[in-house]
Design a protein around this motif. Sequence first.
Motif, short mmCIF file in Angstrom:
data_model
loop_
_atom_site.label_atom_id
_atom_site.label_comp_id
_atom_site.label_asym_id
_atom_site.label_seq_id
_atom_site.Cartn_x
_atom_site.Cartn_y
_atom_site.Cartn_z
N TRP A 137 -7.91 -4.11 3.91
CA TRP A 137 -8.64 -3.51 2.79
C TRP A 137 -7.68 -2.86 1.80
CZ3 TRP A 137 -12.88 -0.36 5.86
CH2 TRP A 137 -13.77 -1.25 6.46
N PHE A 138 -6.58 -2.33 2.30
CA PHE A 138 -5.70 -1.51 1.47
C PHE A 138 -4.44 -2.24 1.02
CE2 PHE A 138 -7.73 1.24 4.75
CZ PHE A 138 -8.70 1.79 3.93
N ASP A 139 -4.36 -3.54 1.30
CA ASP A 139 -3.14 -4.28 0.95
C ASP A 139 -2.86 -4.26 -0.54
OD1 ASP A 139 -2.48 -4.86 3.50
OD2 ASP A 139 -3.28 -6.90 3.51
N THR A 140 -3.90 -4.36 -1.35
CA THR A 140 -3.71 -4.40 -2.81
C THR A 140 -4.05 -3.08 -3.49
OG1 THR A 140 -5.95 -5.26 -3.09
CG2 THR A 140 -4.17 -6.87 -2.90
N LEU A 141 -4.50 -2.08 -2.73
CA LEU A 141 -4.92 -0.81 -3.33
C LEU A 141 -3.74 0.16 -3.43
CD1 LEU A 141 -8.38 -0.29 -1.56
CD2 LEU A 141 -7.85 -1.51 -3.67
N GLU A 163 -0.02 2.40 5.19
CA GLU A 163 1.37 2.14 4.82
C GLU A 163 1.55 1.88 3.33
OE1 GLU A 163 5.09 -0.63 6.43
OE2 GLU A 163 3.02 -1.12 6.96
N LYS A 164 0.59 1.24 2.69
CA LYS A 164 0.71 0.86 1.27
C LYS A 164 0.22 1.97 0.32
CE LYS A 164 1.94 -3.43 2.29
NZ LYS A 164 1.04 -4.55 2.02
N LEU A 165 -0.39 3.03 0.87
CA LEU A 165 -1.05 4.03 0.01
C LEU A 165 -0.11 5.19 -0.31
CD1 LEU A 165 -4.55 4.09 1.76
CD2 LEU A 165 -3.69 2.54 -0.02
N THR A 166 0.99 4.90 -0.92
CA THR A 166 2.00 5.93 -1.19
C THR A 166 1.58 6.93 -2.27
OG1 THR A 166 3.10 4.43 -2.74
CG2 THR A 166 3.88 4.43 -0.45
N LYS A 167 0.57 6.58 -3.08
CA LYS A 167 0.11 7.49 -4.14
C LYS A 167 -1.08 8.35 -3.70
CE LYS A 167 1.60 4.58 -8.02
NZ LYS A 167 1.19 3.89 -9.27
N LEU A 168 -1.53 8.16 -2.49
CA LEU A 168 -2.72 8.88 -2.02
C LEU A 168 -2.43 10.38 -1.93
CD1 LEU A 168 -5.55 7.87 -1.03
CD2 LEU A 168 -4.72 8.28 1.30
N TRP A 169 -3.31 11.21 -2.53
CA TRP A 169 -3.16 12.66 -2.42
C TRP A 169 -4.38 13.32 -1.76
CZ3 TRP A 169 -6.71 15.84 -4.73
CH2 TRP A 169 -7.46 15.33 -5.78
N PHE A 186 0.65 9.01 9.23
CA PHE A 186 0.64 9.54 7.87
C PHE A 186 2.04 9.52 7.23
CE2 PHE A 186 -2.67 12.32 10.04
CZ PHE A 186 -3.73 11.52 9.65
N SER A 187 2.99 8.87 7.85
CA SER A 187 4.38 8.97 7.42
C SER A 187 4.61 8.44 6.00
CB SER A 187 5.29 8.24 8.40
OG SER A 187 4.94 6.87 8.47
N SER A 188 3.84 7.47 5.57
CA SER A 188 4.02 6.90 4.22
C SER A 188 3.30 7.70 3.15
CB SER A 188 3.55 5.44 4.19
OG SER A 188 2.17 5.38 4.48
#
Length: 617
Positions: A137-141, A163-169, A186-188
């Motif tokens: 689900w989160f590959d392109t988000l 892993e791909k959600l580096t902008k998530l706050w 939560f490391s990423s």
Amino acid sequence: MKSSILFLFGVFLSYGTSCPDVCECTAEGRVRCSGNFTNVPSFMPLHTYYVELKKTRIQNLTDRSLLNLPLVLRLSITQNPLQVIHPEAFYPVPQLLSLKLSFNKISNLSSQVFSNLASLEQLYIDNNKLDSLKPEWFDTLTNLTQLDASRNFLTHLDRNIFEKLTKLWFLNLGKNFLSKLPDGVFSSLINLEHLLVYENQLEILSSETFKSQTKLRVLKLFKNRISCIPPQLFWPLSNLEILSISSNKLHYFPEETFYSLPHITTLNLFKNPLVFLPDQLIGHMPKLKEFILYSTNLITVPNNLFYNMSGLEKLSLNYNPKLHHLPKDIFCCLPKLRRLSLQRNDLEFLDPDLFVNLSNLSTLIIHSNKLHQLSNNIFHSLTKLSEVQLHGNHFKNLPSSVLSSVVALRNVSLKDNPWNCNCRILDLAGWISHHRTLVQDYEHVSCYIPSYLLEKTVGSMNSILLQCEVTENPPIKISSTTSSTSPSVQTSSHSFQVEGDQLTDIVIISIWKTTSATPQMSSSMDLVHQSTTEDSLSYSPSYTFYDTVILEAEPDIVHNSRLNRLVFLWTLPTSGTYSKFLISLQILLITMGAALIVAGVCVFQYVQSFTEKFNHV
């Protein structure tokens, strides 16, 4: 030909400006729709950028449901019976920035359902029936900043799920069934500021769980099953402002658990079966405004527990059924504290100096403990104290000075105490009667004993009702006329006076003067009556007897005598049965004394006459 063109233009114009009957449209492009329709309404205004479909009967989203929304940026489909979403349902709206699917009945989603939403920033899939989150689900988000998956049936998380959600706050995983957080899950999320994992089934946390969240400001872990936490778990969270780890199964905290948290403003540790707190637990927290610690098994707390909370304004240390002791200096370093709650503990005693440093305290709640007494001056330094709750304790009596010393008092509660309405309670009863507007539960501050006064208000007690032998009377005045030193009048601690024709108990007063020069005392001072049946007279050899005493006794008769450098005083009212008896007895004794004197004179004269005759012979 012209008519056909005009017809097509009219259709296009109608399509671009009309608003469906079941919707409300605004000129800015917001459309809200609700009702008993089963499909997304067609022919919405072309400039629509926000669509809200709420409380409808929509159960399915097909690959054509959103074809008529070419410019929509924010789509909200909530509180519907929605169960099925076609894998290509969102293909017509790749420009979406926000997608909200909350409060539906979604139990499964295709792996590719969000694959074309590369611009998506907000995704809300909370309050559904999802049992897992799929990494696909989160590959392109990659632009996602907010994700809410709370109130589902999630039981586990893949280690690389975010892993791909580096902008998530913002991440909310609350109210699921997670029993474990994988190491490094939560490391990423290096930009994460809000992490909510409350109301799950977490039992243990790894020391690596929050290692990368240096920007985290809010962490909520309450209502889990956490029984222990590793040392220094929170140390990387130097920017943390709100931490809640309440309602878990923690019996203790490792030493220095809450060090390196200088920006924290709210710390909640309540509802844990804590039995012990280490001396080194709380680090420097100058911004902490509120601290809550209730429903624990603590018997006492460390003397320095609050030392590093200099900015604290609200402190709740209550509902601890085993907490029966508070160290003397526990509140030494809280100059800004305004509200202190200590209710429903097991406290039996409070040190007289416990509150001495709380100069800004305005509300003190200590009801529902087991307090039997309070020191006379326990509140004397609390100049801003306006509310005191003392109900539900074990008070049988209180000196009125406990309350009269509270200069800013506006509200006090005293009910549900076993008040003993005997003569000793007259002091408190008088204060309550004169300050009835301050006693919020006046009508419920009732006598507990004796039984014949049960449910009578303490404020209504007086000497006649209690059949006391001593009541109010104008005090006797003692004046100094010759000495320039300041006398000290020493009496016992419980005072009473006389009224009417009732006789006081014998009062013993000692009057001294100091050997050092002190300002001249006033010409008269009130004498406090005191019974010798309760306390003995104190004597200090460093004082010398104050020789000259002037008694202004009217209208009472005053008796005095001196013994061993002490003056003993007692008063006798001028009327009354007992008074008349004593006066009659005094007259009888005087008469008998006079008769004995006359008889002695007669005997002396007879003996002298007999002696003269004998000498003559």
